[in-house]
Motif scaffolding. Structure first.
Motif, PDB file in Angstrom:
ATOM      1  N   VAL A 142      19.593 -19.409  23.067  1.00  0.00           N
ATOM      2  CA  VAL A 142      19.178 -18.186  23.753  1.00  0.00           C
ATOM      3  C   VAL A 142      18.497 -17.287  22.731  1.00  0.00           C
ATOM      4  N   THR A 144      16.938 -13.559  21.862  1.00  0.00           N
ATOM      5  CA  THR A 144      16.890 -12.149  22.214  1.00  0.00           C
ATOM      6  C   THR A 144      15.848 -11.475  21.325  1.00  0.00           C
ATOM      7  N   ASP A 145      15.712 -10.153  21.454  1.00  0.00           N
ATOM      8  CA  ASP A 145      14.729  -9.437  20.643  1.00  0.00           C
ATOM      9  C   ASP A 145      15.011  -9.556  19.145  1.00  0.00           C
ATOM     10  N   GLN A 155      29.806 -18.994  26.645  1.00  0.00           N
ATOM     11  CA  GLN A 155      28.639 -18.581  27.408  1.00  0.00           C
ATOM     12  C   GLN A 155      28.025 -17.343  26.785  1.00  0.00           C
ATOM     13  N   PHE A 156      26.691 -17.302  26.738  1.00  0.00           N
ATOM     14  CA  PHE A 156      25.979 -16.132  26.241  1.00  0.00           C
ATOM     15  C   PHE A 156      24.806 -15.852  27.166  1.00  0.00           C
ATOM     16  N   GLN A 157      24.790 -14.631  27.721  1.00  0.00           N
ATOM     17  CA  GLN A 157      23.739 -14.213  28.650  1.00  0.00           C
ATOM     18  C   GLN A 157      23.500 -15.263  29.735  1.00  0.00           C
ATOM     19  N   HIS A 158      24.592 -15.690  30.367  1.00  0.00           N
ATOM     20  CA  HIS A 158      24.573 -16.621  31.495  1.00  0.00           C
ATOM     21  C   HIS A 158      24.147 -18.042  31.115  1.00  0.00           C
ATOM     22  N   ARG A 159      23.997 -18.298  29.809  1.00  0.00           N
ATOM     23  CA  ARG A 159      23.674 -19.659  29.375  1.00  0.00           C
ATOM     24  C   ARG A 159      24.949 -20.330  28.886  1.00  0.00           C
ATOM     25  N   THR A 171      34.986 -19.056  22.148  1.00  0.00           N
ATOM     26  CA  THR A 171      33.572 -18.800  21.910  1.00  0.00           C
ATOM     27  C   THR A 171      33.227 -19.303  20.514  1.00  0.00           C
ATOM     28  N   GLU A 184      24.913  -8.472  19.648  1.00  0.00           N
ATOM     29  CA  GLU A 184      26.059  -7.792  20.250  1.00  0.00           C
ATOM     30  C   GLU A 184      26.683  -8.693  21.300  1.00  0.00           C
ATOM     31  N   PHE A 185      28.021  -8.724  21.299  1.00  0.00           N
ATOM     32  CA  PHE A 185      28.735  -9.581  22.238  1.00  0.00           C
ATOM     33  C   PHE A 185      30.155  -9.062  22.387  1.00  0.00           C
ATOM     34  N   GLU A 224      34.077  -5.226  21.117  1.00  0.00           N
ATOM     35  CA  GLU A 224      32.625  -5.287  20.979  1.00  0.00           C
ATOM     36  C   GLU A 224      32.265  -5.783  19.583  1.00  0.00           C
TER      37      GLU A 224
END
Length: 264
Positions: A142, A144-145, A155-159, A171, A184-185, A224
């Motif tokens: 995945v 990200t910016d 799972q990360f961002q629905h993946r 995780t 961030e997670f 967080e």
């Protein structure tokens, strides 16, 4: 706030001719209670001749499950002219292995080989004796910016990861921070959570003021999780799971700290 606890690391210097050129044991019987349910973690920095067949799987144990993960990255060869790794060479090599460049599958690479063992739930509820073997270039990715996240477990961002769901809510991410990027997670506060830096530098926590370099093992307070870097970029493995033996995660020696550095 952060606090560092410096203890001399344990290294094994091996012949430069073999596939495993530098080995470090991070979690073992001496400190595993701090990392419940994780009971063993070792990393090995390997030569271009390394092959998956060089990995010797541990004996099957009904009270453990195991994971082997290979991380590849394009780097320049280290100076091994003296046929042994000096401390300076080893430290320099570790920083190179964590480089941000990605290798094509046809290119010669150096490899970080990670071996992880985990306890199982009483009665073998999370699969005692089970073993997984993955390679970074085949794990779901995945972008990200500010980061690339390889989802080994969870799972990360629905993946979904290579291991989508695990009974301990485990995780395991392989995170590459771009220069100036952040990650961030959220993980449950009751989880045991830690990170292993193996490239560049990063700070953990939005109020953190310490940048941890390669070969840093960090216990991190759950909740967080925030990591950021400057121009160096950074790469780390993030682990989080519910304890099996303990009722909650082991706190840092300074219980007000969100991050504490642990070294063998």
């Amino acid at each position: 706030m952060t606090q560092e606890h410096e203890v001399r690391p344990v290294w094994w210097e091996l012949s430069a001719g073999g596939p495993c050129m530098l080995l470090k044991r991070l979690i073992d019987r001496h400190n595993e209670t701090q990392f419940d349910p994780f009971s063993w973690l070792s990393v090995c920095y390997c030569s271009p001749e390394f092959d998956r067949s060089d990995v010797i799987a541990p004996h099957v144990r009904p009270d453990r499950e195991t994971l082997n993960y290979l991380v590849t990255g394009l780097v320049d060869p280290p100076d091994l002219s003296d046929e042994r790794l000096s401390e300076v060479t080893a430290s320099h090599w570790i920083n190179m292995v964590g480089g941000l460049k990605q290798a094509a599958r046809s290119e010669s690479v150096y490899v970080l080989n990670m071996e992880l063992w985990m306890r199982v739930l009483p009665g073998g509820g999370n699969g005692g004796g089970k073993r997984w073997e993955f390679e970074s270039e085949y794990v779901p990715l995945v972008r990200t910016d500010g980061a690339e996240v390889r989802v080994v477990c969870g799972q990360f961002q629905h993946r979904e990861g290579a291991v989508a769901q695990h009974p301990l809510g485990t995780t395991i991410f392989d995170v590459t921070l771009s220069p100036g990027g952040s990650f961030e997670f959220s993980v449950p506060e009751e989880n045991t959570t830690f990170a292993y830096m193996f490239g560049g530098k990063a700070q953990f926590g939005k109020d953190g003021d310490t940048y941890y370099g390669a070969d840093s093992l960090l216990r991190v307070r759950g909740g967080e999780i925030f990591a950021s870097t400057l121009s160096t970029g950074g790469r780390f493995l993030l682990f989080s799971a519910r304890p099996v033996v303990r009722k909650g995660p082991a706190p840092c020696p300074d219980k007000t700290s969100d991050v504490c550095q642990v070294k063998k």
